[in-house]
Design an enzyme around this catalytic site. Sequence first.
Site, PDB file in Angstrom:
ATOM      1  N   ARG A  13       0.827  -1.225   0.000  1.00 43.48           N
ATOM      2  CA  ARG A  13       0.000   0.000   0.000  1.00 43.48           C
ATOM      3  C   ARG A  13       0.859   1.273   0.000  1.00 43.48           C
ATOM      4  O   ARG A  13       0.523   2.272   0.624  1.00 43.48           O
ATOM      5  CB  ARG A  13      -0.966   0.008   1.198  1.00 43.48           C
ATOM      6  CG  ARG A  13      -1.919  -1.172   1.220  1.00 43.48           C
ATOM      7  CD  ARG A  13      -2.886  -1.163   0.052  1.00 43.48           C
ATOM      8  NE  ARG A  13      -3.678  -2.381   0.038  1.00 43.48           N
ATOM      9  CZ  ARG A  13      -3.399  -3.472  -0.699  1.00 43.48           C
ATOM     10  NH1 ARG A  13      -2.345  -3.496  -1.522  1.00 43.48           N
ATOM     11  NH2 ARG A  13      -4.162  -4.525  -0.655  1.00 43.48           N
ATOM     12  N   SER A  71     -11.312  -1.987   3.032  1.00 42.33           N
ATOM     13  CA  SER A  71     -10.628  -2.405   4.265  1.00 42.33           C
ATOM     14  C   SER A  71     -10.043  -1.176   4.947  1.00 42.33           C
ATOM     15  O   SER A  71      -9.267  -0.442   4.342  1.00 42.33           O
ATOM     16  CB  SER A  71      -9.482  -3.365   3.939  1.00 42.33           C
ATOM     17  OG  SER A  71     -10.010  -4.547   3.408  1.00 42.33           O
ATOM     18  N   GLU A 119      -5.297   1.774   6.732  1.00 44.20           N
ATOM     19  CA  GLU A 119      -4.957   1.753   5.300  1.00 44.20           C
ATOM     20  C   GLU A 119      -5.652   2.935   4.622  1.00 44.20           C
ATOM     21  O   GLU A 119      -5.108   3.592   3.737  1.00 44.20           O
ATOM     22  CB  GLU A 119      -5.452   0.441   4.685  1.00 44.20           C
ATOM     23  CG  GLU A 119      -5.384   0.425   3.172  1.00 44.20           C
ATOM     24  CD  GLU A 119      -5.696  -0.951   2.578  1.00 44.20           C
ATOM     25  OE1 GLU A 119      -5.375  -1.970   3.213  1.00 44.20           O
ATOM     26  OE2 GLU A 119      -6.245  -0.979   1.474  1.00 44.20           O
TER      27      GLU A 119
HETATM   28  C1  LIG Z   1     -15.896  -1.609  -1.533  1.00 47.45           C
HETATM   29  C2  LIG Z   1     -14.424  -1.314  -1.638  1.00 47.45           C
HETATM   30  C3  LIG Z   1     -13.549  -2.341  -1.930  1.00 47.45           C
HETATM   31  C4  LIG Z   1     -12.180  -2.096  -2.026  1.00 47.45           C
HETATM   32  N1  LIG Z   1     -11.337  -3.126  -2.320  1.00 47.45           N
HETATM   33  C5  LIG Z   1     -10.010  -2.903  -2.404  1.00 47.45           C
HETATM   34  C6  LIG Z   1      -9.100  -3.964  -2.706  1.00 47.45           C
HETATM   35  O1  LIG Z   1      -9.491  -5.102  -2.915  1.00 47.45           O
HETATM   36  N2  LIG Z   1      -7.781  -3.674  -2.772  1.00 47.45           N
HETATM   37  C7  LIG Z   1      -7.296  -2.414  -2.559  1.00 47.45           C
HETATM   38  O2  LIG Z   1      -6.085  -2.208  -2.643  1.00 47.45           O
HETATM   39  N3  LIG Z   1      -8.124  -1.389  -2.271  1.00 47.45           N
HETATM   40  C8  LIG Z   1      -9.464  -1.599  -2.199  1.00 47.45           C
HETATM   41  N4  LIG Z   1     -10.304  -0.558  -1.910  1.00 47.45           N
HETATM   42  C9  LIG Z   1      -9.736   0.785  -1.643  1.00 47.45           C
HETATM   43  C10 LIG Z   1      -9.578   1.669  -2.875  1.00 47.45           C
HETATM   44  O3  LIG Z   1     -10.493   1.339  -3.907  1.00 47.45           O
HETATM   45  C11 LIG Z   1      -8.149   1.624  -3.423  1.00 47.45           C
HETATM   46  O4  LIG Z   1      -7.207   1.993  -2.440  1.00 47.45           O
HETATM   47  C12 LIG Z   1      -7.971   2.548  -4.626  1.00 47.45           C
HETATM   48  O5  LIG Z   1      -6.707   2.325  -5.200  1.00 47.45           O
HETATM   49  C13 LIG Z   1      -8.107   4.026  -4.281  1.00 47.45           C
HETATM   50  O6  LIG Z   1      -8.245   4.750  -5.489  1.00 47.45           O
HETATM   51  P1  LIG Z   1      -9.097   6.095  -5.531  1.00 47.45           P
HETATM   52  O7  LIG Z   1      -9.029   6.637  -6.905  1.00 47.45           O
HETATM   53  O8  LIG Z   1     -10.452   5.873  -4.980  1.00 47.45           O
HETATM   54  O9  LIG Z   1      -8.239   6.987  -4.562  1.00 47.45           O
HETATM   55  P2  LIG Z   1      -8.770   8.133  -3.559  1.00 47.45           P
HETATM   56  O10 LIG Z   1      -9.548   7.493  -2.451  1.00 47.45           O
HETATM   57  O11 LIG Z   1      -9.418   9.209  -4.353  1.00 47.45           O
HETATM   58  O12 LIG Z   1      -7.400   8.623  -2.989  1.00 47.45           O
HETATM   59  C14 LIG Z   1      -6.591   7.771  -2.193  1.00 47.45           C
HETATM   60  C15 LIG Z   1      -5.230   8.442  -2.046  1.00 47.45           C
HETATM   61  O13 LIG Z   1      -4.614   8.481  -3.328  1.00 47.45           O
HETATM   62  C16 LIG Z   1      -4.280   9.821  -3.680  1.00 47.45           C
HETATM   63  N5  LIG Z   1      -4.511   9.959  -5.133  1.00 47.45           N
HETATM   64  C17 LIG Z   1      -5.615   9.587  -5.833  1.00 47.45           C
HETATM   65  N6  LIG Z   1      -5.426   9.829  -7.145  1.00 47.45           N
HETATM   66  C18 LIG Z   1      -4.187  10.370  -7.269  1.00 47.45           C
HETATM   67  C19 LIG Z   1      -3.413  10.845  -8.365  1.00 47.45           C
HETATM   68  N7  LIG Z   1      -3.877  10.803  -9.634  1.00 47.45           N
HETATM   69  N8  LIG Z   1      -2.176  11.342  -8.134  1.00 47.45           N
HETATM   70  C20 LIG Z   1      -1.692  11.389  -6.865  1.00 47.45           C
HETATM   71  N9  LIG Z   1      -2.381  10.975  -5.779  1.00 47.45           N
HETATM   72  C21 LIG Z   1      -3.608  10.455  -5.984  1.00 47.45           C
HETATM   73  C22 LIG Z   1      -5.200  10.701  -2.852  1.00 47.45           C
HETATM   74  O14 LIG Z   1      -4.613  11.966  -2.608  1.00 47.45           O
HETATM   75  C23 LIG Z   1      -5.352   9.893  -1.568  1.00 47.45           C
HETATM   76  O15 LIG Z   1      -4.297  10.149  -0.662  1.00 47.45           O
HETATM   77  C24 LIG Z   1     -11.685  -0.785  -1.813  1.00 47.45           C
HETATM   78  C25 LIG Z   1     -12.576   0.259  -1.534  1.00 47.45           C
HETATM   79  C26 LIG Z   1     -13.944   0.009  -1.446  1.00 47.45           C
HETATM   80  C27 LIG Z   1     -14.879   1.135  -1.166  1.00 47.45           C
END
Ligand SMILES: Cc1cc2nc3c(=O)[nH]c(=O)nc-3n(C[C@H](O)[C@H](O)[C@H](O)COP(=O)(O)OP(=O)(O)OC[C@H]3O[C@@H](n4cnc5c(N)ncnc54)[C@H](O)[C@@H]3O)c2cc1C
Length: 299
Positions: free
Chosen positions: A172, A222, A292
């Site tokens: 992560r 998570s 996380e």
């Molecule tokens: C139902 C559910 C299931 C999930 N299952 C998983 C799983 O199986 N595995 C897993 O790893 N995660 C899982 N996640 C968590 C999440 O989907 C991941 O961590 C995902 O990678 C986050 O992406 P996001 O675009 O939503 O990021 P955001 O939530 O928008 O941002 C997360 C972080 O990334 C940064 N960020 C986002 N985009 C950029 C960019 N372009 N440049 C720089 N920084 C950026 C943000 O500033 C923030 O600090 C789950 C979430 C949910 C709700």
Amino acid sequence: MTYQLTADTFAGLTLLANEPLAKYTHTKTGGPADWLVFPETVAQVQAIVTYVHDHQIPLTVLGNASNLIVKDGGIAGLVMILTKMKHIEVHDTIVTAQAGAAYIDTTIVARDHHLSGLEFAAGIPGSVGGAVFMNAGAYGGETKHVVKSATVLTPAGEIKTLSNQELDFGYRHSAVQDDNLVVLAADFQLTPGDFDQIKAEMDDLNARRAAKQPLELPSCGSVFKRPTGYFAGKLIHDAGLQGYTVGGAQVSTKHAGFIVNIGNGTATDYLAVIRHVQATVKAKFGVDLETEVRIIGRD
Ligand SMILES: Cc1cc2nc3c(=O)[nH]c(=O)nc-3n(C[C@H](O)[C@H](O)[C@H](O)COP(=O)(O)OP(=O)(O)OC[C@H]3O[C@@H](n4cnc5c(N)ncnc54)[C@H](O)[C@@H]3O)c2cc1C
């Protein structure tokens, strides 16, 4: 809001003032952004990053807001959500996706081009930028296994391509977090595969996810990292914490690692549940649970 920003600071882009972020987060919680913008091009992102850098305005970059708790006080400065930058293209065995593309859409494009490697991400609801930032992973797969390189923007507005190695992926973790970079796009190196097999694998993983995870309710996935030698969900289950509720935030009765919004939950409710879970697991098992999910914003 003392920043030098007005609704038309960036030509051609609408800046929303005092915009509630609960509209955009997967938990359906979170206070307002002082200013919110949805850039559509790399040039616009570059102009925004350069402007805030020069004017010392705090900048927060978001993708799908699926791994976040935004505190109820909201976020100071400018929030930039990249979901309008979502182009995906395929050249031979490389899929190139802009940062705001949904990771799930990227897996579907790969599958439809008979390319294997991204099946693990079939149900991860983040953006490509968020996946690179977090090194998102599931079912034994990790983003670091498939990213060839990523195009990033430095805080000074310089565009760079970082190789997989330079991205310094860990559990992560990626260099994007340490160097305050904005991910603009990523190249995924995949391998030719069989459409039916790829589809079957993705369908299977999605079915397993739906059976185990409370996808019917808002959540941020998570909440806690896997502590060395343990599983966060099992510790929380064994501590008898499933169903523990503060306001509208509840430790899921379906998956102990998730905290769901059962109605009108606030970020403050979420944080109270997180603190209680951490304190209880520490008292019962002596294990520190580290979040996380990213907790951002003002109290
Ligand atoms: C139902 C559910 C299931 C999930 N299952 C998983 C799983 O199986 N595995 C897993 O790893 N995660 C899982 N996640 C968590 C999440 O989907 C991941 O961590 C995902 O990678 C986050 O992406 P996001 O675009 O939503 O990021 P955001 O939530 O928008 O941002 C997360 C972080 O990334 C940064 N960020 C986002 N985009 C950029 C960019 N372009 N440049 C720089 N920084 C950026 C943000 O500033 C923030 O600090 C789950 C979430 C949910 C709700």
